[in-house]
Write an enzyme that holds these catalytic residues in place. Structure first.
Site: not given
Lengths: 704, 704
Positions: A412, A481-482, A506
């Site tokens: 998502h 994430h983030e 990454e």
């Protein structure tokens, strides 16, 4: 979880007569750590911390400014205090160790404004053998119900010009490389902002510090709930740190309702670096699991349709059309670009690979419509989380994965349009359940909507916690994430397996990359708060073969062996085998370590560690007499001696050592590795030779 | 809806050679209304409007400032234009009339920045017989995709110091009484702010104006979607009005993605006031219904557990406890205060009343937990929309209402915590469906969350439209309170039956009240955009009997007969009989009008109207040869003569006249009324005597 609160609950002072006692400092201590609370001559509350005879924090201000009239800027009067001791042991649902001791002395001080409205504030300190945690508590009271924290005034006055490992205080990103400098030299000015430019001397926590007299100090917070993240403003002349709460869209910091409390401010301290990594102080300051049935929570390894996008072999987007609107686009009419990664056939290839190698799950990014035009537009309607691209057959893949005993992992990406995600979360989780997805990786790339809010502000902090709760209610594991950097909340919500919240592997695919020291700093900074989905395991270190035109000169900044070591040194219950199946198929002998390495542990020994230089950790597999060692170095070659005295005496083991090749180095010969098998016992010592930017991974299994 | 675009599509100018033509003004006209577009000598686009020879709008600037580099502040060059005509007729799903003619001449001008990035902007004008609409359109183009409107520069330069009927430009509330003043005297300073203090000369639309030479001009907007509401800054010296878009939390106005367009800016103009009320210009500028099956949409009358709270006879809250948190409160443990309105027995009483009198629905406010501590705390988690209080039995009431043929109407007060509502809307609508609720009244009292956003900003505008769409998808009708004032979107979403969005009857219960002129102004202002849930029908004008201690001196500022007249003068497909059943039971003869009066019409005649003074309207019931007349006055007594020439010639009718009593007046004798029956034909004239603050209601039914 049961606390046994024993002995000493002392009511030292109480009532109005206490004012006269203001001058008497109060001290709590455990082993070498002592905490002193005092009211300064101006009436402001202060605290100080020592480690043995060494000063950790000089007398430093406590307090908060409120938007609603007089806050707690001081002066305050002390109306009472209590002291208590706790010593208990608890078991995490998953983790680095089987049992965690929670041992502290607690000092609670009751403060009050001397004049009307006589608002009250408590400060609770917990002193552990490896540091201090404290928080502000706002008791239920007539003159303080709904209120706004304008700014927190907490200071951490350091006694000297320590060495610091820091990243800029960007309110929206922590994906920076660390700068190592004296406090006097902190300056974010030359650093390119990832999202929003930080003030010149504002840095993030966890902030790792080392004093010239040999103390290791880590400042962070625990149990960040309903409050903004704390950043630190560094006074480069006095070495004082002042808390800086991430602001809301309105410019204030936190909207609260008493009774309420802040997160814990944490100071981990030791005279040796491994003890910092071994500290459970932050976990101990978090609440026990709020999830009763945790049987569905499964630490796991996974592969994913992911790195092939990073190395420009495939795309998240199905078409190359730009300027798309989510509503009204007929996705079947788009012209496919021919290299969309999340297509049914390709996903089946990953499922086959996971099934063959015993990996639990396959993450698929780019499966859902919207990627043509998703990032950096501050647009609210980007993804709907339920509509697959025409070439991604949800039902077929569901059946295929089930037949192979593999689970698909949902993705998502919200593009930071969080209002849009929140509207659709219910439906998105129902969709997941209907299609047998047991875990979701969420992403928050870009500027937050509601516009004006920040990734690390109170509103978003509440979103992350709510998402952990909502996924838990749906028996879904989550990897964010983030999001804001973690603060130990995986104890309370053990379905919240991991976060990114730092500069992951990454970056080696897209930018100047992560310097070889990066992974030796992360355990002392980012990982203090919780597991990181760093995505280790890149075997094809040189990225040019994937796309010679676009990847010229790009490489991961480690050796291959170091990528293996990261599975041990970077603790996470969720570990990706991040490279492509075809990369792993070239190196089945090295891949064996990834197949073997567990993601849940009964014991952990921090053997050697120095931030910015090296980390060597040994861990015992959950429920098995197997040990795994990871050892990594920065850009310097190192020889690390690992005594195996943690092994069961008298038992013989086979150690498989995945080491850098003789001439290996991260920048010249990163893919050279060698695998050696040795017979070892608890009396053995491994001598690991790490190449520049290299590492070693070792599995140690009993010989039956 | 089918447009028949006939004739004249003229490509007047095209391509780069157009620049030379910049000086030539372009004119579109229909009947007396003419619109001229021209580039000013400085290159800025301008427009002007005339009505016959009279100037409505002097040459006035067009344009928008963008946050991303050069916007459309001018100069611009004209690259082409087209003219077309439309004349068609359409049928609304419900409304004041059966057929609506949509007749206009359209002028589209294509503009371009003369220098790079050569961004393009179109302005589309539609000239009707009763005014002008125009909007900005941003075509798909390479150098303008995602962009931010910093401010709109549209001006309405009025030729003289008109009389204006205005309310302050509060970004969050329109619940003000109207001030009538010359433009030169506009000054919001002395007016107490409802939510946020407006700038001294900022006013809201619809803005009603009257010139000394007899023109009636109304300025508003149509089809407000994905854009902030427009307010107007008045230059009190030049009589120029400048658009002021309601800002987002970030301070800018609108986040857009081309292709996109703004709402229509509307100027309704006539030399007679009734024509303004009869105008369908705003509806015509809205899109046709997006709902295909409208069979479930039912205009209706309702009663509600509502006014008894306003008159301090009952409470929304179940307990009197304060400082409640939604999560973690055990509502069954609260001490009931003994006067909670939404209890099962009381609701049954309203169901019985509705069933007996043929009213479709019963609204219940205060049914769900959270009212103890709901308003003005800027708190996110207030209501969950699915948990009833312990004394409200959802299932029992569902069965009871069904057995009586009555529907319950849901209430969703959000306390302006819109993020919280959006997270829960899905579940709330599922709950409604499970319990047979077909309509919801929403409320947005307080400061908006996301904090920093405004009720009338783009983010909230999108919320309202999304809510209309989401309720429609669930076959739910919606009535929004405290939302942005309407702009004709009920054409597009006919399930969006009504809004509050102005100062309703409820103010008569709590404040200095609404002055008697209030209801004569609303049709010229607020109602230009769409139906209002004004909640008429208060019979117990003096509020003291409900609660002598708390209601001392409180009364509704009309006569009883005027309350009846409002059912005709204040058009809405959703009309409340707002008073208590026991009030109505005292006056069954007068209540008969409320039983009779329809909420959907085949025809409407605006017979007499002057803003601030009087309004008399006759309407024909949907599908029946029955007519209803409402006539109201301000604080002055008036005799109104109503020619019944709209009746079918030759047919005899019985007129029932509900009139003020002989000595009635709003402040001295408000409840005196008389009911008279007359035989009438199309040749008859009714002579209605309206008391000060009074009115008259008439039903006219054919004699078989």
């Amino acid at each position: 979880m049961k606390y046994s609160v024993f002995a000493v609950v002392l009511l030292l002072l109480s009532g109005r007569e206490a004012a006269a006692q203001n001058a008497a400092p109060l001290t709590a201590r455990l082993d070498k750590v002592s905490l002193t609370f005092a009211l300064a001559p101006n009436g402001q509350p202060t605290y100080a911390v020592q480690y043995g005879s060494k000063i950790v924090v000089k007398p430093s201000r406590l307090g908060l400014a409120l938007a609603e009239g007089p806050g707690f800027e001081g002066p305050l009067e002390l109306t009472g205090s209590e002291m208590s001791n706790v010593d208990d042991t608890w078991q995490p649902v998953w983790g680095e160790v089987k049992n965690i001791r929670n041992h502290y002395q607690q000092l609670t001080v009751h403060l009050r404004q001397p004049q009307a409205p006589n608002r009250r504030l408590d400060v609770v300190f917990r002193v552990f053998a490896d540091g201090v945690g404290f928080r502000y508590e706002f008791p239920r009271q007539p003159n303080l119900t709904y209120f706004t924290v304008q700014q927190e005034l907490t200071e951490f006055n350091l006694p000297a010009n320590h060495k610091a490992f820091w990243i800029p205080g960007d309110y929206d990103s922590n994906e920076y490389t660390y700068t190592t400098s004296r406090l006097s030299a902190v300056d974010t000015t030359p650093i390119e902002a990832i999202q929003e430019k930080a003030a010149p001397t504002r840095v993030q926590t966890p902030l790792m510090l080392k004093s010239d007299d040999g103390l290791y100090v880590n400042i962070h917070e625990a149990a960040l709930v309903n409050y903004p993240a704390m950043m630190l403003n560094v006074d480069t002349r006095t070495f004082g740190l002042t808390s800086q709460l991430v602001p809301a869209a309105t410019g204030t910091a936190a909207y609260l309702q008493a009774p309420e409390h802040t997160p814990w401010r944490t100071i981990v301290v030791s005279d040796n670096a491994p003890a910092v990594l071994a500290s459970k102080l932050i976990l101990n300051l978090n609440e026990p699991s709020k999830i009763d049935d945790t049987s569905w929570i499964k630490p796991q390894k996974f592969v994913g349709v992911w790195w092939e996008m990073h190395v420009n072999k495939a795309s998240w987007n199905y078409a190359d059309t730009s300027n798309i609107k989510l509503a009204g686009t007929d996705w079947t009419k788009l012209q496919p670009n021919g290299h969309h990664g999340a297509n049914t056939a390709n996903v089946k290839r990953y499922i086959d690979f996971a099934a063959k190698h015993g990996l639990a799950s396959v993450l698929v990014e780019g499966w859902n419509v919207g990627w043509e035009d998703w990032a950096n537009n501050w647009k609210e309607e980007v993804f709907d989380f339920v509509t697959p691209y025409p070439d991604f057959d949800v039902t077929e893949l569901q059946q295929y994965a089930a037949a192979k005993g593999v689970q698909l992992m949902m993705h998502h990406e919200t593009s930071a349009s969080v209002t849009n995600y929140e509207r659709r979360q219910d439906a998105a989780y129902r969709f997941m359940q209907a299609h047998d997805y047991a875990a979701v990786k969420t992403g928050y790339v870009g500027r937050i909507i509601p516009r004006g809010e920040h990734h690390d502000g109170q509103w978003m902090v509440n979103h992350y916690v709510r998402t952990a709760q909502q996924t838990a209610a749906n028996h879904i594991m989550v990897d964010m994430h983030e999001a804001v950097r973690p603060t130990g909340l995986h104890r309370t919500y053990p379905n919240w397996l991991a976060n990114e919240a730092a500069r992951g592997n990454e970056f080696n695919a897209w930018s100047a990359g992560n310097p070889p020291e990066h992974e030796t700093i992360l355990p002392f900074t980012r990982l203090m708060g919780g597991p990181m989905d760093y995505t280790p395991g890149i075997f094809q270190i040189n990225l040019e073969p994937w796309n010679p035109a676009r990847n010229q000169g790009k490489q991961v900044h480690t050796t291959l062996a170091k990528q293996l070591a990261l599975y041990v040194t970077m603790y996470s219950p969720l570990q990706m085998a991040a490279d492509l199946p075809e990369a792993y198929e070239q190196h089945p002998d090295a891949f064996r370590f990834i197949e073997d390495v567990p993601v849940d542990w009964d014991d952990t020994r921090i053997l050697l560690a120095e931030p910015g230089d090296y980390v060597t950790i040994a861990r015992q597999a959950k429920g098995r007499d197997e040990w795994y060692v990871g050892s990594i170095t920065d850009e310097n070659a190192r020889r690390q001696e690992v005594k195996l005295d943690f092994l069961t005496p008298g038992q013989r083991y086979e150690a498989t050592i995945y080491a850098d090749g003789k001439a290996a180095s991260w920048n010249k010969n990163p893919m050279a590795y060698q695998i050696q098998k040795l017979k070892v016992t608890s009396k053995s010592t491994l001598k690991l030779q790490l190449a520049p930017g290299g590492g070693a991974a070792v599995s140690i299994k009993p010989i039956k």
